[in-house]
Enzyme design. Structure first.
Site, mmCIF file in Angstrom:
data_model
loop_
_atom_site.group_PDB
_atom_site.id
_atom_site.type_symbol
_atom_site.label_atom_id
_atom_site.label_comp_id
_atom_site.label_asym_id
_atom_site.label_seq_id
_atom_site.Cartn_x
_atom_site.Cartn_y
_atom_site.Cartn_z
ATOM 1 N N HIS A 35 21.983 50.720 5.083
ATOM 2 C CA HIS A 35 22.683 49.584 5.684
ATOM 3 C C HIS A 35 23.493 49.998 6.911
ATOM 4 C CE1 HIS A 35 24.016 45.521 5.831
ATOM 5 N NE2 HIS A 35 23.709 45.253 4.583
ATOM 6 N N ASP B 58 20.543 46.133 9.327
ATOM 7 C CA ASP B 58 21.275 45.099 8.594
ATOM 8 C C ASP B 58 20.331 44.352 7.648
ATOM 9 O OD1 ASP B 58 19.972 42.956 9.951
ATOM 10 O OD2 ASP B 58 21.452 43.015 11.561
#
Length: 215
Positions: free
Chosen positions: A189, A193
């Site tokens: 992450h 995204d």
């Protein structure tokens, strides 16, 4: 793997892809091999990896290394495939996999897997840094869902699961059970995204469901 989990923000998304098209292609391969028209045995995993390469070309942010404060982008896809051997798990890489036909990719995978099992594989292509993306397939073992661990510094890894029948709306109020192949994408992450990871995973499914290849 422990260091990977400790030093990254890993999250996994799971998605099913309609497998009717790749099963049809697989049957075509079998038929052409029986007729002597084809010499390369193209497996379902080869077809999935071919779809992954196409999706990676459309999502260059996934075909990356995350280096802490920078992201390294690659123009070429260097695809690694997890191989189970008597010596343990090995993950050799096919360099410039996006330059290969599906038959060329299948041949490369078979050669690398054989070299891994014989212990003759070049250690340089086993390093995580050599690949831009990894595929790990547990479908042959009947696994329906799992969480693969990223080979850092790669930004993501795809887990391929077994094919199971699931209900699908075929339109006009018609529902039927169709074969779905499970896809499990683990991504860092910090590098990617959630929205982009989801779109990339969906693109893999689209490539699987609409695949066209030359046999």
């Amino acid at each position: 793997m422990h260091a990977s989990l400790q030093n990254s923000a890993q999250l996994t998304h799971h998605l099913g892809a309609d497998a009717r098209r790749i099963l049809e292609l697989r049957n075509q391969v079998k038929a052409e091999m029986e007729q002597g028209k084809l010499t390369t045995n193209i497996t379902l995993n080869d077809l999935v990896c071919f779809a992954v390469i196409k999706a990676l070309k459309k999502f260059p942010n996934v075909n990356t290394h995350f280096l802490g404060d920078t992201v390294r982008f690659f123009n070429k896809v260097h695809l690694a495939l997890a191989v189970d051997t008597d010596r343990g798990l090995m993950v050799p890489v096919v360099r410039n996999a996006d330059d290969l036909s599906v038959a060329g990719l299948a041949n490369q995978f078979k050669e690398l897997a054989a070299a891994c099992r014989k212990g003759s594989v070049n250690p340089e292509i086993l390093s995580a840094e050599a690949a831009t993306f990894t595929v790990s397939n547990l479908g042959n073992y009947g696994v329906e869902m799992f969480t693969p661990v990223i080979n850092l510094p790669q930004s993501a890894i795809l887990g391929v699961n077994t094919i199971v029948p699931r209900p699908k709306d075929l339109g006009d109020g018609v529902y039927a059970f169709v074969p779905f192949i499970g896809l499990s994408l683990t991504y860092d992450h910090r590098s990617i995204d959630g929205g982009e990871a989801t779109r990339f995973l969906k693109q893999i499914a689209i490539e699987i469901e609409t695949m066209e290849i030359d046999l």
